[in-house]
Design an enzyme around this catalytic site. Structure first.
Site, PDB file in Angstrom:
ATOM      1  N   ASP A 250       8.102  -1.686   6.850  1.00 45.05           N
ATOM      2  CA  ASP A 250       7.949  -2.772   5.879  1.00 45.05           C
ATOM      3  C   ASP A 250       9.278  -3.390   5.459  1.00 45.05           C
ATOM      4  O   ASP A 250       9.325  -4.561   5.060  1.00 45.05           O
ATOM      5  CB  ASP A 250       7.192  -2.263   4.644  1.00 45.05           C
ATOM      6  CG  ASP A 250       5.767  -1.853   4.984  1.00 45.05           C
ATOM      7  OD1 ASP A 250       5.242  -2.352   6.002  1.00 45.05           O
ATOM      8  OD2 ASP A 250       5.195  -1.049   4.238  1.00 45.05           O
TER       9      ASP A 250
ATOM     10  N   ASP B 297       6.928   1.153   2.321  1.00 42.45           N
ATOM     11  CA  ASP B 297       6.690   0.133   1.275  1.00 42.45           C
ATOM     12  C   ASP B 297       7.677   0.347   0.124  1.00 42.45           C
ATOM     13  O   ASP B 297       8.165  -0.621  -0.472  1.00 42.45           O
ATOM     14  CB  ASP B 297       5.278   0.254   0.700  1.00 42.45           C
ATOM     15  CG  ASP B 297       4.195   0.112   1.735  1.00 42.45           C
ATOM     16  OD1 ASP B 297       3.542  -0.934   1.778  1.00 42.45           O
ATOM     17  OD2 ASP B 297       3.999   1.074   2.510  1.00 42.45           O
TER      18      ASP B 297
ATOM     19  N   ASP C  67       0.900  -1.180   0.000  1.00 44.78           N
ATOM     20  CA  ASP C  67       0.000   0.000   0.000  1.00 44.78           C
ATOM     21  C   ASP C  67       0.933   1.222   0.000  1.00 44.78           C
ATOM     22  O   ASP C  67       1.010   1.956   0.959  1.00 44.78           O
ATOM     23  CB  ASP C  67      -0.926  -0.011   1.220  1.00 44.78           C
ATOM     24  CG  ASP C  67      -0.186   0.050   2.545  1.00 44.78           C
ATOM     25  OD1 ASP C  67       0.966  -0.443   2.628  1.00 44.78           O
ATOM     26  OD2 ASP C  67      -0.734   0.611   3.515  1.00 44.78           O
TER      27      ASP C  67
HETATM   28  O1  RIB Z   1       1.813   0.185  10.804  1.00 46.14           O
HETATM   29  C1  RIB Z   1       2.783   0.291   9.814  1.00 46.14           C
HETATM   30  C2  RIB Z   1       2.242  -0.154   8.480  1.00 46.14           C
HETATM   31  O2  RIB Z   1       1.162   0.706   8.089  1.00 46.14           O
HETATM   32  C3  RIB Z   1       3.244  -0.085   7.354  1.00 46.14           C
HETATM   33  O3  RIB Z   1       3.024  -1.162   6.483  1.00 46.14           O
HETATM   34  C4  RIB Z   1       2.915   1.221   6.690  1.00 46.14           C
HETATM   35  O4  RIB Z   1       3.336   1.247   5.350  1.00 46.14           O
HETATM   36  C5  RIB Z   1       1.424   1.263   6.826  1.00 46.14           C
HETATM   37  O5  RIB Z   1       0.833   0.498   5.811  1.00 46.14           O
HETATM   38 CA    CA Z   2       2.757  -0.686   4.116  1.00 50.29          CA
END
Ligand code: RIB
Ligand code: CA
Length: 304
Positions: free
Chosen positions: A237, A15, A10
């Site tokens: 991530d 990410d 996402d």
């Molecule tokens: O809580 C952290 C997560 O939430 C990570 O994956 C960040 O990218 C968001 O998606």
């Molecule tokens: Ca994420």
């Protein structure tokens, strides 16, 4: 031989770093990227993903567009920082015409499925939808290494981590499907903290993808400094991808983890049987510790 991996993202900043690491680390073969809603609406996370793929010179990696929103309830509000388009050049790259869920079913039911780790680092909506269409996927995915949840804390509510709270019903479907799961939660990501000095050293590697990753990491670390009043940040991530690269990086403990779907204060919590005293079937290897110096070394090696 490189470990095949598919990322489900996402895309916000962390990410993006995960994609660059998976796409360039010699121990991994990044087979594809599937995209979901989460950090921002799907239109933004998809565009961000394509920008990262282009800036990271990973145009050979196919990108599949996935779920627009959570299975049942609207996800928690996104703050304006999270909603932003990543500060990377726009690109002509396009997603595949096949949808993420169709791709996942086709790929994992095919010959390479059992060789390919799936690494969801956003809400679990895409995989939940795929499992509802093709439950045999649970026997085809050799392991899920996922950033999400926590066994003690929360970052979006006192109880819940963002990726799980963004679609608890999807998380329930995935966590109860019988797939071997390694859960990289907030207790792990907090240990793998990253300072501005660490980020500067990554930028000095000098590869185009290291420069992109360092600029996005700096943005994330500064967010922590400004909003959480700490001196270092979390690149959540990237911890999951580093664990795919080197499973010994993260110490895990087998536990039963259920997903809280109803609690007024606790919806989206990954409820872990930490003591193991409750005779519940183990379904998750829960990350409890990570070697921070080795984590930074894996990032440096991957982006070199
Ligand atoms: O809580 C952290 C997560 O939430 C990570 O994956 C960040 O990218 C968001 O998606
Ligand atoms: Ca994420």
């Amino acid at each position: 031989m490189a470990q095949k991996v598919i990322l489900d993202v996402d895309t916000g900043g962390d990410d993006a770093v995960a994609i660059l690491l998976a796409g360039h680390h010699p121990a991994l073969e990044l087979v594809a990227v599937t995209v979901t809603h989460g950090n921002a609406p799907l239109s933004v996370t998809l565009d961000n993903t394509l920008r990262v793929i282009a800036a990271g010179q990973l145009g050979h990696v196919p990108v599949y567009s996935g779920a627009l929103t959570a299975l049942v309830n609207p996800p928690p509000p996104m703050n304006s920082d999270q909603r932003a388009i990543l500060p990377l050049p726009a690109t002509d790259l396009q997603p595949q015409t096949e949808r993420a869920v169709d791709f996942l079913i086709r790929y994992y039911m095919g010959p390479l499925g059992p060789d390919t780790v799936y690494a969801p680092i956003g809400p679990l909506t895409n995989l939940a939808l795929a499992l509802r269409i093709e439950p045999r996927l649970a026997t085809r995915i050799p392991r899920l290494v996922t950033m999400g949840g926590a066994y003690l804390e929360g970052n979006t509510t006192p109880s819940a981590e963002f990726n799980i709270l963004a679609d608890p019903e999807a998380a329930h479907i995935v966590y109860s499907a019988g797939i071997p799961i390694t859960m990289i939660g907030l207790e792990v990501t907090a240990q793998a903290y990253v300072s501005l000095d660490n980020v500067a050293k990554i930028g000095q590697i000098g590869s185009p993808w290291a420069i992109v990753a360092a600029s996005l990491m700096e943005r994330d670390v500064r967010w922590f400094i400004n909003h959480r009043h700490v001196e270092r940040g979390q690149i959540y991530d990237a911890c999951a991808i580093a664990t795919v690269i080197d499973p010994a990086l993260t110490r895990t403990k087998p536990m039963h983890v259920g997903i809280e779907l109803r609690g007024e204060l606790t919806r989206g919590r990954t409820v872990a049987d930490i003591s193991g005293h409750h005779a519940l079937p183990v379904n998750v290897d829960v990350g409890v510790a990570i070697d921070r110096m080795r984590f930074l070394e894996i990032i440096r090696a991957g982006l070199s």
